[in-house]
Motif scaffolding. Structure first.
Motif, PDB file in Angstrom:
ATOM      1  N   ASN A 135       0.664  -0.955  -0.054  1.00 39.65           N
ATOM      2  CA  ASN A 135      -0.188   0.067  -0.095  1.00 39.65           C
ATOM      3  C   ASN A 135       0.779   1.232  -0.130  1.00 39.65           C
ATOM      4  O   ASN A 135       1.965   1.226   0.498  1.00 39.65           O
ATOM      5  CB  ASN A 135      -1.129   0.210   1.245  1.00 39.65           C
ATOM      6  N   VAL A 136       0.267   2.322  -0.399  1.00 44.46           N
ATOM      7  CA  VAL A 136       0.805   3.768  -0.358  1.00 44.46           C
ATOM      8  C   VAL A 136       0.389   4.086   1.217  1.00 44.46           C
ATOM      9  O   VAL A 136      -0.771   3.741   1.375  1.00 44.46           O
ATOM     10  CB  VAL A 136       0.157   4.629  -1.298  1.00 44.46           C
ATOM     11  N   ASN A 137       1.272   4.784   1.818  1.00 48.10           N
ATOM     12  CA  ASN A 137       1.100   4.979   3.327  1.00 48.10           C
ATOM     13  C   ASN A 137       1.073   6.478   3.623  1.00 48.10           C
ATOM     14  O   ASN A 137       2.310   7.007   3.178  1.00 48.10           O
ATOM     15  CB  ASN A 137       2.117   4.113   4.081  1.00 48.10           C
ATOM     16  N   LEU A 138      -0.026   6.954   4.333  1.00 44.51           N
ATOM     17  CA  LEU A 138       0.248   8.276   4.712  1.00 44.51           C
ATOM     18  C   LEU A 138       0.011   8.250   6.152  1.00 44.51           C
ATOM     19  O   LEU A 138      -0.732   7.763   6.904  1.00 44.51           O
ATOM     20  CB  LEU A 138      -1.147   9.105   4.423  1.00 44.51           C
ATOM     21  N   LEU A 139       0.843   8.697   7.140  1.00 42.35           N
ATOM     22  CA  LEU A 139       1.216   8.680   8.360  1.00 42.35           C
ATOM     23  C   LEU A 139       0.970  10.092   9.037  1.00 42.35           C
ATOM     24  O   LEU A 139       1.729  10.980   8.700  1.00 42.35           O
ATOM     25  CB  LEU A 139       2.335   8.296   8.776  1.00 42.35           C
ATOM     26  N   LYS A 140      -0.001  10.209   9.853  1.00 41.10           N
ATOM     27  CA  LYS A 140      -0.076  11.329  10.872  1.00 41.10           C
ATOM     28  C   LYS A 140       0.570  11.281  12.097  1.00 41.10           C
ATOM     29  O   LYS A 140       0.106  10.087  12.827  1.00 41.10           O
ATOM     30  CB  LYS A 140      -1.805  11.629  11.084  1.00 41.10           C
TER      31      LYS A 140
END
Length: 421
Positions: A135-140
């Motif tokens: 997956n492409v991952n966006l981390l807050k």
């Protein structure tokens, strides 16, 4: 700070990065496939660098020594290969052939990870799980991260530059809901680690088509029904309670005794308090003991004022406390080394714990060896998802599930393709 395309950028670039993020993600997903071997090699190399002490000075600012050691142990090839094998099978990328269709396993797509504030290493580990499934991952990032996760992601992209297009991180306050909503709009799955309030807030932000993957707050407890090695087991439980501060989902909040006798509960409190005091005396950090004492006494005073302290017996110690309560409910403790003790005979264990269904996690079991198998089965039937020795309640074990599920299975999707006739 922001991590995007393998680079650390100032927060002033956030609007620019967000404006072009959908185009970047779409380009990556249209043309790139991320293989597990790429991720395994990069994470293993990162783990070796962490174990060499490369990030210790930074990590020590945000992670207790025990949690840092666990993160280092989890970021290695052998552990992650075991995880892939257990959760998805050794050849999960191979299409499954059926009579009329071929089933292909693909990434869910884009994951937004909202990292917890109470276990800072989980944000990084959640991203690693997302990478393993392609997956492409966006981390807050959590507010208390202080750059540790950004440094780790930079090292990861340094080890394998091809990962850069699959990694983004934002040091974004939860109050900035518009930017959070923009990130959620890009996600096929929103991975949240938090309590009911955090989950509800993300439900409001996430688009209707996004899969909400909740790893919410859970309650854990110890269950005592005899002993195999009394001193070792009580010492281990006390050290666990103090070391975790009871802030983790796997932390002991209540010690249940297999008895109906409230007098036995009070006798246990008197016996256990010195073990807890010894563990608390080893606690480091300015004001740690004072904070523990304040937490315990504040909770007691609140219950007295609210008229809920009837029948309780409070046993204060140095930097900790033990409280005997007459009810049999699993609940959150005052934390910081202030533990609750209650009677819960095994005949009432299942109906009592079922009142917390969906919120149960770890049971630290203390009992005679001959009783362990039967009590383990009873706890499992009651809905507990982890059963350990009391001193190991917050330890991580290779191959274990998370809250009763294999997390990697939630980050993939099955695409069925009809065969040519």
């Amino acid at each position: 700070m922001i991590f995007a395309k393998g680079k650390l950028l100032p927060d002033s670039d956030r609007a620019k990065v967000l404006a072009g993020l959908e185009t970047e993600i779409n380009a990556t997903r249209m043309s790139r496939t991320l293989l597990p071997e790429t991720v395994l090699s990069a994470v293993d190399a990162l783990g070796r660098r962490l174990r060499s002490g490369e990030l210790d000075a930074l990590a020590a600012q945000v992670l207790p020594a025990g949690e840092l050691a666990e993160v280092k142990a989890l970021l290695c090839r052998e552990t992650l290969e075991e995880k892939l094998d257990a959760e998805l099978g050794p050849d999960f990328l191979r299409p499954r052939e059926f009579a009329r269709t071929t089933a292909h396993i693909l990434p869910l797509g884009t994951l937004l990870h909202v990292a917890p504030g109470n276990q800072l290493g989980l944000g990084l580990y959640s991203v690693v799980e997302g990478l393993l499934t392609g997956n492409v991952n966006l981390l807050k990032l959590p507010r208390a991260d202080k750059g540790a996760s950004l440094a780790a992601l930079s090292l990861l992209a340094e080890e394998a530059p091809e990962l850069a297009d699959f990694l983004y991180a934002f040091d974004l306050p939860s109050s900035e809901t518009e930017d959070l909503k923009a990130l959620a709009a890009l996600a096929d799955g929103v991975v949240t680690w938090g309590g009911e309030g955090a989950v509800s807030a993300l439900r409001e932000l996430a688009p209707p088509g996004a899969k909400l993957i909740e790893w919410g707050h859970r309650l854990s407890f110890a269950y005592v029904s005899g002993y195999a090695d009394k001193d070792r087991e009580l010492a281990g439980l006390a050290e666990h309670i103090v070391a975790t501060g009871q802030r983790l989902c796997s932390s002991c909040q209540v010690i249940f005794l297999d008895t109906e006798d409230l007098g036995e509960v009070c006798r246990f409190c008197t016996e256990f308090l010195p073990w807890l005091e010894r563990a608390a005396s080893a606690r480091t950090g300015p004001g740690a003991g004072a904070q523990a004492t304040l937490s315990g006494r504040t909770a007691l005073l609140e219950r007295i004022v609210e008229g809920r302290a009837a029948g309780e017996a409070h046993f204060p110690g140095r930097g900790c406390s033990v409280t005997a309560r007459p009810d049999r409910e699993l609940e959150l403790s005052p934390m910081e080394g202030n533990v609750l003790v209650k009677a819960l005979p095994r005949a009432e264990l299942l109906p009592t714990l079922r009142r917390q269904k969906g919120r149960l996690q770890t049971a630290g079991l203390i009992c005679a060896p001959a009783e362990r198998e039967a009590l383990t089965a009873l706890l499992a039937r009651a809905g507990v998802t982890r059963i350990t020795r009391a001193g190991d309640m917050s330890a991580s074990f290779p191959g274990e599930g998370h809250d009763g599920e294999y997390s990697l299975r939630r980050y993939i999707r099955i695409v069925d393709v009809e065969k040519e006739k």
